[in-house]
Design an enzyme around this catalytic site. Structure first.
Site, mmCIF file in Angstrom:
data_model
loop_
_atom_site.group_PDB
_atom_site.id
_atom_site.type_symbol
_atom_site.label_atom_id
_atom_site.label_comp_id
_atom_site.label_asym_id
_atom_site.label_seq_id
_atom_site.Cartn_x
_atom_site.Cartn_y
_atom_site.Cartn_z
ATOM 1 N N GLU A 35 59.217 36.180 67.117
ATOM 2 C CA GLU A 35 59.131 34.826 67.697
ATOM 3 C C GLU A 35 60.336 33.956 67.291
ATOM 4 O O GLU A 35 60.795 33.125 68.076
ATOM 5 C CB GLU A 35 57.802 34.188 67.246
ATOM 6 C CG GLU A 35 57.419 32.913 67.949
ATOM 7 C CD GLU A 35 57.490 32.969 69.493
ATOM 8 O OE1 GLU A 35 57.058 33.986 70.079
ATOM 9 O OE2 GLU A 35 57.982 31.980 70.084
ATOM 10 N N HIS A 37 63.449 34.900 66.942
ATOM 11 C CA HIS A 37 64.538 35.206 67.887
ATOM 12 C C HIS A 37 64.253 34.548 69.233
ATOM 13 O O HIS A 37 65.149 34.009 69.881
ATOM 14 C CB HIS A 37 64.651 36.724 68.122
ATOM 15 C CG HIS A 37 65.112 37.501 66.937
ATOM 16 N ND1 HIS A 37 64.317 38.424 66.297
ATOM 17 C CD2 HIS A 37 66.300 37.522 66.294
ATOM 18 C CE1 HIS A 37 64.991 38.969 65.306
ATOM 19 N NE2 HIS A 37 66.195 38.454 65.273
#
Ligand code: PAF
Length: 283
Positions: A35, A37
């Protein structure tokens, strides 16, 4: 979603996008996306027409061959995850080591004005030369308008800003806040390798950082450091590699607290053989 594995192909595509005057964001990653990224990618999509996500486990930034071998490689699920964000505006560039290094898998040597000798630089030999080499290469290939990096690797972010300044690379580097699990653990691709008891223990790292921040309001940096070291001495599973309070700009360890400086606390911890890092703004 378009996935490129060869430099020449992505360069042709980028040239076509540039010819249409489309703006370009870059999110460099080593894959095993989470999440955190995706937040970088979403932020990049807000400010750019197209976003290139590079997925490349860069061998030259690892000083530990076992760590490199065990680094999670999950290209298919990474692509599936990226599709949930946008099917049309993300381009993936997932080159091979040969495509990036052309048979010469070594780092360029950099002078980052001393930023590279602090913290991670002390414990990970050659790490920032490897990071500098690959990020410079991606910036030269993709020529993005903006590039996005997480503040979890705060030292890396500072070094990349320095790289861009020193080499006059025309790109804006943007740092994004650390994304955390609901229990406070900073998101990292390495978290997937934590055994259950270590995963349960790891949120302790952020708990300590938060309390260290409180203590920093009233205690000296040395006293805070001592307190943190003692907490880890008492811990059964987590081994402290370093904790230190540093000037957020120079990354030099604090000597004397000053009201006009901005400080940050940095930490590296071993959870079994998995090395976790985190940091927190103090003032
Ligand atoms: O932060 C990372 O994932 C890597 O260091 C980076 C910036 C993608 C370079 O390999």
């Amino acid at each position: 979603m378009e996935v490129y594995t060869e430099k020449q192909q992505i360069v042709t595509k980028i040239n076509a996008l540039k010819a249409k005057k489309l703006s370009l964001g870059l999110v460099p990653t080593m894959g095993a996306l989470h999440e955190g990224h995706l937040q970088l990618v979403k932020k990049a999509l807000e400010n750019n027409n197209k976003v290139v996500v590079t997925i490349f486990v860069n061998p030259t930034q690892f000083d530990n061959q076992e760590d490199l071998a065990k680094y999670p490689r999950t290209l298919d699920s990474d692509i599936t995850l990226l599709k949930t964000v946008s099917k049309t505006n993300i381009l993936v560039y997932a080159p091979s080591v040969q495509d990036m290094y052309e048979g010469h898998t070594v780092s360029q040597k950099f002078d980052f004005d001393g930023l590279e000798f602090e913290m991670e630089g002390k414990f990970r030999n050659g790490h920032f030369d490897g990071v500098g080499t690959i990020v410079k290469r991606f910036l030269e290939i993709i020529k993005p308008d903006n590039a996005y990096f997480g503040e979890k690797d705060f030292q890396q972010l500072a070094i990349i800003k320095k790289l861009v300044e020193k080499y006059h690379i025309p790109v804006t580097i943007l740092g994004c806040k650390i994304h955390r699990e609901s229990n406070g653990l900073a998101m990292s691709s390495r978290n997937t390798r934590l055994k259950p008891n270590y995963k349960a223990a790891a949120p302790f790292i952020y708990e300590i950082l938060k309390t260290a921040k409180e203590h920093f309001g009233t205690k000296s940096a040395n006293k805070v450091q001592e307190w943190v070291e003692n907490q880890f001495k008492k811990h059964d599973l987590l081994k402290l590699e370093y904790f230190l309070i540093a000037d957020a700009e120079t990354l030099k360890p604090i000597k004397q607290k000053s009201n006009i400086k901005v400080y940050r606390a940095f930490i590296a911890v071993y959870a079994d053989d998995i090395r976790l890092i985190d940091n927190i703004a103090l003032n």
